[in-house]
Write a protein that holds these residues in place. Structure first.
Motif, PDB file in Angstrom:
ATOM      1  N   GLN A 158       0.801  -1.223   0.000  1.00  0.00           N
ATOM      2  CA  GLN A 158       0.000   0.000   0.000  1.00  0.00           C
ATOM      3  C   GLN A 158       0.833   1.271   0.000  1.00  0.00           C
ATOM      4  OE1 GLN A 158      -2.662  -0.264   3.348  1.00  0.00           O
ATOM      5  NE2 GLN A 158      -3.790  -1.992   2.514  1.00  0.00           N
ATOM      6  N   PHE A 159       1.695   1.411   1.006  1.00  0.00           N
ATOM      7  CA  PHE A 159       2.327   2.705   1.250  1.00  0.00           C
ATOM      8  C   PHE A 159       3.240   3.131   0.110  1.00  0.00           C
ATOM      9  CE2 PHE A 159       1.807   5.292   4.961  1.00  0.00           C
ATOM     10  CZ  PHE A 159       2.777   6.261   4.853  1.00  0.00           C
ATOM     11  N   ALA A 160       3.960   2.174  -0.468  1.00  0.00           N
ATOM     12  CA  ALA A 160       4.915   2.509  -1.528  1.00  0.00           C
ATOM     13  C   ALA A 160       4.304   2.455  -2.925  1.00  0.00           C
ATOM     14  CB  ALA A 160       6.116   1.564  -1.452  1.00  0.00           C
ATOM     15  N   PHE A 161       3.006   2.169  -3.010  1.00  0.00           N
ATOM     16  CA  PHE A 161       2.380   2.013  -4.324  1.00  0.00           C
ATOM     17  C   PHE A 161       2.509   3.267  -5.184  1.00  0.00           C
ATOM     18  CE2 PHE A 161      -1.315   2.497  -7.117  1.00  0.00           C
ATOM     19  CZ  PHE A 161      -1.207   1.344  -7.882  1.00  0.00           C
ATOM     20  N   GLY A 162       2.405   4.438  -4.558  1.00  0.00           N
ATOM     21  CA  GLY A 162       2.442   5.679  -5.324  1.00  0.00           C
ATOM     22  C   GLY A 162       3.688   5.848  -6.174  1.00  0.00           C
ATOM     23  N   PHE A 163       4.793   5.220  -5.776  1.00  0.00           N
ATOM     24  CA  PHE A 163       6.029   5.369  -6.539  1.00  0.00           C
ATOM     25  C   PHE A 163       6.036   4.536  -7.821  1.00  0.00           C
ATOM     26  CE2 PHE A 163       7.265   6.467  -2.190  1.00  0.00           C
ATOM     27  CZ  PHE A 163       7.856   7.707  -2.411  1.00  0.00           C
ATOM     28  N   PHE A 164       5.089   3.616  -7.959  1.00  0.00           N
ATOM     29  CA  PHE A 164       5.000   2.801  -9.170  1.00  0.00           C
ATOM     30  C   PHE A 164       4.040   3.400 -10.205  1.00  0.00           C
ATOM     31  CE2 PHE A 164       6.457  -0.172  -5.949  1.00  0.00           C
ATOM     32  CZ  PHE A 164       7.416  -0.908  -6.625  1.00  0.00           C
ATOM     33  N   ILE A 165       3.239   4.391  -9.803  1.00  0.00           N
ATOM     34  CA  ILE A 165       2.202   4.916 -10.696  1.00  0.00           C
ATOM     35  C   ILE A 165       2.798   5.507 -11.975  1.00  0.00           C
ATOM     36  CG2 ILE A 165       0.411   6.672 -10.950  1.00  0.00           C
ATOM     37  CD1 ILE A 165      -0.310   6.250  -8.015  1.00  0.00           C
ATOM     38  N   GLU A 166       3.708   6.451 -11.837  1.00  0.00           N
ATOM     39  CA  GLU A 166       4.260   7.113 -13.026  1.00  0.00           C
ATOM     40  C   GLU A 166       5.111   6.167 -13.882  1.00  0.00           C
ATOM     41  OE1 GLU A 166       6.163  10.777 -12.083  1.00  0.00           O
ATOM     42  OE2 GLU A 166       4.307  11.732 -11.389  1.00  0.00           O
ATOM     43  N   PRO A 167       5.958   5.284 -13.301  1.00  0.00           N
ATOM     44  CA  PRO A 167       6.682   4.332 -14.146  1.00  0.00           C
ATOM     45  C   PRO A 167       5.763   3.447 -14.979  1.00  0.00           C
ATOM     46  CG  PRO A 167       7.710   4.431 -11.991  1.00  0.00           C
ATOM     47  CD  PRO A 167       6.453   5.227 -11.903  1.00  0.00           C
ATOM     48  N   ALA A 187      10.197   1.331   3.898  1.00  0.00           N
ATOM     49  CA  ALA A 187       9.928   0.918   2.521  1.00  0.00           C
ATOM     50  C   ALA A 187       9.950   2.083   1.536  1.00  0.00           C
ATOM     51  CB  ALA A 187       8.578   0.201   2.444  1.00  0.00           C
ATOM     52  N   VAL A 188       9.462   3.245   1.976  1.00  0.00           N
ATOM     53  CA  VAL A 188       9.352   4.383   1.057  1.00  0.00           C
ATOM     54  C   VAL A 188      10.694   4.760   0.437  1.00  0.00           C
ATOM     55  CG1 VAL A 188       8.937   6.873   0.977  1.00  0.00           C
ATOM     56  CG2 VAL A 188       7.202   5.343   1.933  1.00  0.00           C
ATOM     57  N   PRO A 189      11.748   5.069   1.225  1.00  0.00           N
ATOM     58  CA  PRO A 189      13.024   5.429   0.587  1.00  0.00           C
ATOM     59  C   PRO A 189      13.675   4.260  -0.141  1.00  0.00           C
ATOM     60  CG  PRO A 189      13.289   5.278   2.969  1.00  0.00           C
ATOM     61  CD  PRO A 189      11.827   5.185   2.704  1.00  0.00           C
ATOM     62  N   ILE A 190      13.505   3.019   0.398  1.00  0.00           N
ATOM     63  CA  ILE A 190      14.114   1.863  -0.259  1.00  0.00           C
ATOM     64  C   ILE A 190      13.474   1.610  -1.616  1.00  0.00           C
ATOM     65  CG2 ILE A 190      14.366  -0.646  -0.156  1.00  0.00           C
ATOM     66  CD1 ILE A 190      14.779  -0.413   2.829  1.00  0.00           C
ATOM     67  N   VAL A 191      12.145   1.605  -1.665  1.00  0.00           N
ATOM     68  CA  VAL A 191      11.444   1.353  -2.926  1.00  0.00           C
ATOM     69  C   VAL A 191      11.716   2.469  -3.923  1.00  0.00           C
ATOM     70  CG1 VAL A 191       9.162   1.210  -3.995  1.00  0.00           C
ATOM     71  CG2 VAL A 191       9.647  -0.082  -1.910  1.00  0.00           C
ATOM     72  N   ALA A 192      11.663   3.717  -3.463  1.00  0.00           N
ATOM     73  CA  ALA A 192      11.939   4.842  -4.363  1.00  0.00           C
ATOM     74  C   ALA A 192      13.350   4.740  -4.939  1.00  0.00           C
ATOM     75  CB  ALA A 192      11.758   6.163  -3.615  1.00  0.00           C
ATOM     76  N   GLY A 193      14.318   4.391  -4.077  1.00  0.00           N
ATOM     77  CA  GLY A 193      15.690   4.259  -4.555  1.00  0.00           C
ATOM     78  C   GLY A 193      15.884   3.086  -5.490  1.00  0.00           C
ATOM     79  N   MET A 194      15.238   1.951  -5.173  1.00  0.00           N
ATOM     80  CA  MET A 194      15.370   0.764  -6.016  1.00  0.00           C
ATOM     81  C   MET A 194      14.777   0.981  -7.402  1.00  0.00           C
ATOM     82  SD  MET A 194      14.617  -2.314  -3.288  1.00  0.00           S
ATOM     83  CE  MET A 194      14.572  -3.568  -4.574  1.00  0.00           C
ATOM     84  N   ILE A 195      13.628   1.668  -7.458  1.00  0.00           N
ATOM     85  CA  ILE A 195      13.010   1.932  -8.760  1.00  0.00           C
ATOM     86  C   ILE A 195      13.956   2.761  -9.620  1.00  0.00           C
ATOM     87  CG2 ILE A 195      11.131   3.151  -9.926  1.00  0.00           C
ATOM     88  CD1 ILE A 195       9.303   2.315  -7.640  1.00  0.00           C
TER      89      ILE A 195
END
Length: 412
Positions: free
Chosen positions: A26-35, A149-157
């Motif tokens: 849920q929380f990190a989903f927003g970082f996948f929207i634009e990709p 998760a937020v900084p890790i997922v954002a950085g990994m993407i």
């Protein structure tokens, strides 16, 4: 007896499971929207439909609750985590929109059995006297996990791309399922054997023992007005999560914050949401879980109202803090409210039934947010609608009282 009370390991793994699942789902989903929009050309509404498929969670919750009552939390949690892991692995190789939706359905099917539902039973089993405090600690795993998760997922993407990010998340969750099988226990005999170990809680009274073994049946609970008032209040409140929080990153960017600042604000939101669980979990032992739940809904409404008018100003930071303090307590207080009202006799099944109606905000929240954004270019109307629904939710909780049958038994 030597060794540390197993309950501490149980709640630790429960918190880890909640944080890992909800932080990534849920929380990190927003970082996948634009990709996803950039690679496939999907609209915001099409991407958000994948969140609406979370309706599967609500429909399956009664089944998951029944399985947990019959077979225990260990197998329910492990199997559920593996479902979520398989969904992330499959998402990493998807090429079509229908695949995205199918894999999202698998992911959401595993979510309830890996998060709050088993956590509630485990806390009530291992720490009955300090259930409010311990529920706050366990469910704060959601916000701690989200903040990590937020900084890790954002950085990994940015580093390996969205496909590898989902793939690595799936592999990590397989490891978590193995840990659950090693640690989790929830049988009464297991608790009794651990009573003389270090850091074990003090014994509970006979009345408290009767509450943990007794309570109302499902059929009795659904015949009370309390059950339905709680269902209405909990259902409408969930529009905060499904229609607002899932879109918070694109909203913050739309009003003028950079991706980096938006990420930082989400971390702040997670930190204060985690604090909320600790604060209101403890407070629920004094003023009841129902009243505590009403207080956090008021905080949510205040935070959203300020965000609605703050735009890209510094005031938005204060609104994020207040909103986080309100939003975070939901996970800790929901199982406590159910326990206070109906007991533990068929706790899993009753929790599962209350979650069925949450299919409404899960289905409509993301789609409404997507349609409103696609038609107006902003989320203001979605925020305003959600504030109105919170007012109705507070009124429903005001009308919910402890059922006479349970209240009379406690007074005997």
């Amino acid at each position: 007896m030597k060794g540390i009370y197993r309950g501490w390991y149980v709640v630790g793994v429960s918190a880890l499971s909640i944080g890992a699942i909800l932080g990534t789902v849920q929380f990190a989903f927003g970082f996948f929207i634009e990709p996803l929009e950039e690679e496939f050309g999907w609209s915001r509404t099409q991407v958000n439909v994948s969140l609406s498929i979370g309706v599967v969670t609500s429909f399956l919750s009664p089944v998951v609750g029944n399985l947990m009552d019959r077979f225990g939390a260990k197998w329910t949690m492990a199997g559920s985590i593996l479902l979520v892991a398989s969904a992330f692995l499959l998402r990493s190789i998807m090429t079509e929109l229908w695949q995205f939706y199918l894999f999202s359905g698998i992911m959401f099917a595993g979510t309830p059995g890996a998060t709050m539902m088993p956590a509630g039973r485990l806390v009530l089993t291992w720490f009955p006297k300090a259930r409010g405090r311990m529920m706050g600690i366990v469910t704060s795993g959601n916000n701690i996990g989200s903040g990590i998760a937020v900084p890790i997922v954002a950085g990994m993407i940015g580093f390996v791309g969205w496909r590898w990010t989902w793939g690595l998340m799936g592999i990590a969750l397989v490891g978590l399922a193995m840990l659950v099988l090693l640690v989790i226990r929830d049988h009464a005999d297991d608790v009794i054997k651990e009573r003389r170990k270090r850091w074990a809680p003090s014994d509970i009274s006979e009345q408290e023992k009767s509450r943990l073994t007794g309570g109302m049946s499902v059929s009795a609970a659904v015949r009370t007005s309390t059950f339905w008032f709680l269902v209405v209040g909990m259902t409408l409140q969930q529009f905060v999560r499904t229609g607002v929080v899932s879109q918070m990153v694109p909203h913050l960017e739309q009003v003028g914050f950079t991706r980096g600042i938006a990420m930082t604000m989400m971390v702040v939101l997670a930190v204060f949401a985690g604090s909320s669980k600790l604060i209101f979990g403890r407070l629920s032992e004094s003023i009841t879980a129902r009243i505590s739940f009403m207080v956090i809904m008021v905080l949510q409404g205040i935070g959203l109202s300020v965000l609605l008018f703050a735009g890209g100003s510094w005031i938005a930071w204060g609104a994020i803090v207040v909103f986080g303090l309100g939003m975070g307590g939901v996970g800790a207080l929901t199982p406590l409210v159910i326990f206070d009202m109906f007991g533990l006799k068929q706790f899993g099944s009753i929790v599962g039934l209350t979650r069925m109606a949450i299919s409404i905000p899960i289905l409509l929240g993301p789609i409404m947010a997507g349609i409103i954004f696609d038609s107006t270019g902003k989320y203001d109307l979605m925020f305003a609608i959600t504030i109105g629904l919170l007012v109705v939710s507070i009124g429903s909780f005001l009308l919910a009282k402890t059922p006479r049958m349970l209240a009379s038994k406690e007074s005997d």
